[in-house]
Design an enzyme around this catalytic site. Sequence first.
Site: not given
Ligand code: CP
Ligand code: NVA
Length: 313
Positions: A130, A265, A103, A293, A225, A133
């Site tokens: 992502h 999400c 990440r 997930r 989102d 997701q």
């Molecule tokens: N939706 C998602 O990726 O959640 P987190 O940021 O908590 O991992």
């Molecule tokens: N767009 C959001 C998604 C979180 C899962 C972010 O990047 O924070």
Amino acid sequence: MNRHLVTLEDVTQADVEALFDLAASLKAKQRQGIAHPLLQGKTLAMVFEKPSLRTRVTFEAGMTQLGGHAIYLAPADIRLGQRETVQDAARNLEQWVDGIVARTFSHQMVERLALYSQIPVINGLSDSHHPVQILCDLFTLWEKRGSLAGRRVTFLGDGNNVCHSWLQGAAALGLSFTLACPPAYEPDPTILGRAQERAKASGARLEVTHDPRAAVREADVLYTDVWTSMGQEEDHAQRLRDFQGFQLDRALVEQARPDVLVMHCLPAHRGEEITDEVMDGPRSIIFDQAENRLHMQKALLVRLLGPGVRVVS
Ligand code: CP
Ligand code: NVA
């Protein structure tokens, strides 16, 4: 399927449908308490530059349930590209573990990890994509509605990472996907253009509009989102102003089909992009998405790390 999952650009309908079947079978086993140690002895490194609840816990719990193990590396632990080069970090990790979930802020960081790693690299969210997701969300929709081709998904919000993966996923599976966003929050034109090229073959329809009311009409799915993604916190006040009119509230839900499904999400900023009433209301499948997930990512782990996978170096 490729060795890595960095984006959904090259994922095929057959890849995704095979993952649906595997995820459904793993979910059934999990629910019935039937052991499924398909990754016994395997280890996953989880390199995270940003916070996470769902991605971290589901990959870690998933590895445990599959008989393997996950090692979480927090932002301060390895500081990719700062403490040592990405290439050196990758050349170390591949000696000890069987896969990496990363990440990152910069999408290039995941791309470089994948470039230098002989082991599978899974993008657990970058500033631009992502993919896990959206694979999990597609699985949730498939469970709820069966065939996905031609379904109309309307996404209200920022045309960034989650939206980009939706564009690629919709293009792969032949969905109709509309983004409703304020001006200046459109998706990356290169990602949109490539997805539109692919849509010609799959029958997908991909659109961007600034009119949320028009976009929700006839939608089968309303998706949202956060307006302020991780790393954009300084712009919060400006974004609150820019996204006025794009909140997923009851009035917008009532414009869609009566059997519309509401998705997010998560994490949600309740009272910003979605109201409590909609998030906790009868059309919401948001917590089913969160549950899945776990199951869909377990399928992905089995597919990429499991036995019988041909590693092409
Ligand atoms: N939706 C998602 O990726 O959640 P987190 O940021 O908590 O991992
Ligand atoms: N767009 C959001 C998604 C979180 C899962 C972010 O990047 O924070």
